[in-house]
Write a protein that holds these residues in place. Sequence first.
Motif, mmCIF file in Angstrom:
data_model
loop_
_atom_site.group_PDB
_atom_site.id
_atom_site.type_symbol
_atom_site.label_atom_id
_atom_site.label_comp_id
_atom_site.label_asym_id
_atom_site.label_seq_id
_atom_site.Cartn_x
_atom_site.Cartn_y
_atom_site.Cartn_z
ATOM 1 N N LEU A 118 -0.953 13.996 86.424
ATOM 2 C CA LEU A 118 -0.218 12.889 87.156
ATOM 3 C C LEU A 118 -0.452 13.045 88.237
ATOM 4 C CD1 LEU A 118 1.477 10.367 86.671
ATOM 5 C CD2 LEU A 118 3.608 11.708 86.322
ATOM 6 N N LYS A 119 -0.242 14.548 88.742
ATOM 7 C CA LYS A 119 -0.315 14.784 90.328
ATOM 8 C C LYS A 119 -1.701 14.047 90.879
ATOM 9 C CE LYS A 119 -0.523 18.710 93.367
ATOM 10 N NZ LYS A 119 -1.836 18.668 93.854
ATOM 11 N N GLN A 120 -2.865 14.649 89.935
ATOM 12 C CA GLN A 120 -4.285 14.238 90.342
ATOM 13 C C GLN A 120 -4.406 12.591 90.558
ATOM 14 O OE1 GLN A 120 -6.428 15.960 87.540
ATOM 15 N NE2 GLN A 120 -6.820 18.215 88.727
ATOM 16 N N TYR A 121 -3.727 11.996 89.603
ATOM 17 C CA TYR A 121 -3.803 10.506 89.848
ATOM 18 C C TYR A 121 -2.939 9.903 90.858
ATOM 19 C CZ TYR A 121 -2.779 5.571 88.164
ATOM 20 O OH TYR A 121 -2.690 4.307 88.076
ATOM 21 N N ALA A 122 -1.726 10.538 91.058
ATOM 22 C CA ALA A 122 -0.903 10.072 92.173
ATOM 23 C C ALA A 122 -1.819 10.231 93.552
ATOM 24 C CB ALA A 122 0.139 10.691 92.266
ATOM 25 N N GLU A 123 -2.441 11.152 93.662
ATOM 26 C CA GLU A 123 -3.321 11.844 94.990
ATOM 27 C C GLU A 123 -4.516 10.686 95.172
ATOM 28 O OE1 GLU A 123 -2.485 16.343 95.112
ATOM 29 O OE2 GLU A 123 -4.266 15.800 94.102
ATOM 30 N N ARG A 128 -2.913 2.556 97.130
ATOM 31 C CA ARG A 128 -2.188 2.109 95.915
ATOM 32 C C ARG A 128 -0.961 3.094 95.617
ATOM 33 N NH1 ARG A 128 -7.586 0.704 94.042
ATOM 34 N NH2 ARG A 128 -7.601 2.498 93.189
ATOM 35 N N LYS A 129 0.044 2.552 95.276
ATOM 36 C CA LYS A 129 1.309 3.138 95.120
ATOM 37 C C LYS A 129 1.682 3.426 93.481
ATOM 38 C CE LYS A 129 3.234 1.439 99.497
ATOM 39 N NZ LYS A 129 2.280 0.076 99.478
ATOM 40 N N PRO A 130 1.508 4.577 93.042
ATOM 41 C CA PRO A 130 2.111 4.868 91.678
ATOM 42 C C PRO A 130 3.733 4.900 91.577
ATOM 43 C CG PRO A 130 0.615 6.608 92.346
ATOM 44 C CD PRO A 130 1.076 5.752 93.735
ATOM 45 N N VAL A 131 4.258 4.061 90.797
ATOM 46 C CA VAL A 131 5.530 3.807 90.396
ATOM 47 C C VAL A 131 5.866 4.008 89.065
ATOM 48 C CG1 VAL A 131 7.520 2.210 90.538
ATOM 49 C CG2 VAL A 131 5.676 2.074 92.241
ATOM 50 N N VAL A 132 6.910 5.059 88.804
ATOM 51 C CA VAL A 132 7.119 5.253 87.545
ATOM 52 C C VAL A 132 8.677 4.641 87.231
ATOM 53 C CG1 VAL A 132 7.991 6.987 85.722
ATOM 54 C CG2 VAL A 132 5.793 7.233 87.195
ATOM 55 N N GLU A 190 4.205 14.698 97.884
ATOM 56 C CA GLU A 190 4.201 13.892 99.089
ATOM 57 C C GLU A 190 3.253 14.136 100.115
ATOM 58 O OE1 GLU A 190 8.144 14.528 100.942
ATOM 59 O OE2 GLU A 190 7.748 16.557 101.611
ATOM 60 N N THR A 191 2.995 13.079 100.811
ATOM 61 C CA THR A 191 2.249 13.392 101.969
ATOM 62 C C THR A 191 2.914 13.227 103.422
ATOM 63 O OG1 THR A 191 1.748 11.012 102.149
ATOM 64 C CG2 THR A 191 0.261 12.308 100.896
ATOM 65 N N GLU A 192 2.430 13.124 104.553
ATOM 66 C CA GLU A 192 3.182 12.976 105.825
ATOM 67 C C GLU A 192 3.664 11.758 105.850
ATOM 68 O OE1 GLU A 192 0.505 14.052 109.026
ATOM 69 O OE2 GLU A 192 0.232 15.960 108.235
ATOM 70 N N LYS A 193 3.084 10.622 105.258
ATOM 71 C CA LYS A 193 3.707 9.176 105.088
ATOM 72 C C LYS A 193 4.629 8.937 104.166
ATOM 73 C CE LYS A 193 -0.432 7.375 107.529
ATOM 74 N NZ LYS A 193 -1.493 6.574 107.575
ATOM 75 N N GLY A 194 4.822 9.758 103.158
ATOM 76 C CA GLY A 194 6.039 9.434 102.075
ATOM 77 C C GLY A 194 5.492 10.281 100.814
ATOM 78 N N LYS A 195 6.289 9.705 99.976
ATOM 79 C CA LYS A 195 6.155 10.206 98.504
ATOM 80 C C LYS A 195 4.802 9.839 97.878
ATOM 81 C CE LYS A 195 10.185 12.574 98.592
ATOM 82 N NZ LYS A 195 10.100 13.986 98.559
ATOM 83 N N LEU A 196 4.267 10.639 96.956
ATOM 84 C CA LEU A 196 3.106 10.348 96.223
ATOM 85 C C LEU A 196 3.709 9.277 94.925
ATOM 86 C CD1 LEU A 196 0.993 13.472 95.903
ATOM 87 C CD2 LEU A 196 0.368 11.600 97.199
ATOM 88 N N ILE A 197 4.713 9.727 94.493
ATOM 89 C CA ILE A 197 5.097 8.964 93.254
ATOM 90 C C ILE A 197 6.410 8.279 93.445
ATOM 91 C CG2 ILE A 197 5.693 8.988 90.905
ATOM 92 C CD1 ILE A 197 3.602 10.846 90.452
ATOM 93 N N GLN A 198 6.605 7.302 93.318
ATOM 94 C CA GLN A 198 8.035 6.414 93.301
ATOM 95 C C GLN A 198 8.850 6.470 92.124
ATOM 96 O OE1 GLN A 198 8.275 6.057 96.923
ATOM 97 N NE2 GLN A 198 6.147 6.510 96.613
#
Length: 332
Positions: free
Chosen positions: A112-117, A124-128, A151-159
């Motif tokens: 899931l982490k690799q997919y979000a990255e 695109r924004k992954p949302v659960v 997260e990245t510097e701009k926000g969370k990887l997964i919402q």
Amino acid sequence: MYNEFYGFSERPFNVTTDPRFLFLTKETKEALSSILYGIHERRGIMVLFGEVGTGKTTLLKAAVKKLKNTVRIAFVFNTAGGHDSVMEMVLDAFGLVEEGERLSNASMFKRLKQYAESQTKAGRKPVVIIDEAQNLDFESLENWRLLSNLETEKGKLIQLVFAGQPELEIKLKDHRMRQLDQRVSLRQYIIPLNKKQTIQYIDYRLKKVGGGNVFDKGSLRVIWNFSRGIPRKINLICDNALLIGYAIESKIITKDIAREAFADLTKTRYKKAWTRGKGRQAKIFDFGRWQIWLRRQSSHILTLFDRTAPLRFALALLFMVCAIGVFGYLFF
């Protein structure tokens, strides 16, 4: 069944969570806007609270419908199977697991982490979205907190969007959940409708299917009293009332039909129900142990009590006095 009789294009009070029928109050508008904003701005964890039947799932489906192609969504409805089961459903929704494949918790987390990255790099924004989140245990909630750390510097990887009953809020306030509770960026509450909103809600759904208002003022008052402003209860009572109206060929739903519809759903009968104070929820009153006993003896007598004809009421009252007298003589 009754659609043609009343001129409806479809059932106006179906209990399915159809976002086309979402009735927007001030609270639901705010909740919907907040969820959309939180997802677009990568706010991380969002929570939607609401009692049973207040329309949480319908609102979430409306949010999903409004989101554009830049969002990838995994919508989970079943949370009864534990964290691994929920994670498997999330991976399946994202197309990250093959049929019959079994992964460890660590492997699912990594995938899931690799997919979000990869999705974030593609813009695109992954949302659960997890509905019925009050069923998640503390261990599952903690695992989702760890996932929210990505997260990245701009926000969370997964919402993450949790939707649940008030029990979810109690869990989040538990001392063990203080880290997760502090990471919730948006909290929204859906409350039951008041009397005016209940009437507007019924009218809104009728107009959606091309019908006029077939409910008279008395029936609307009864529906408000018995539903307590819960949309799911309103739908059930109205749908049953329309079915009864169709069966007796009544184009107008009266208060007696509404009472019968409620009684059919609950298998109980009440002489009347009312509200105390403006904006307060309806409170339904019973009239003592004798009525409870009487309800068990004869549904026909209870039907007489629901009528206002003096003769029927007098006969029912006489029968009740005789029954109580015989009962007291035999057992006391």
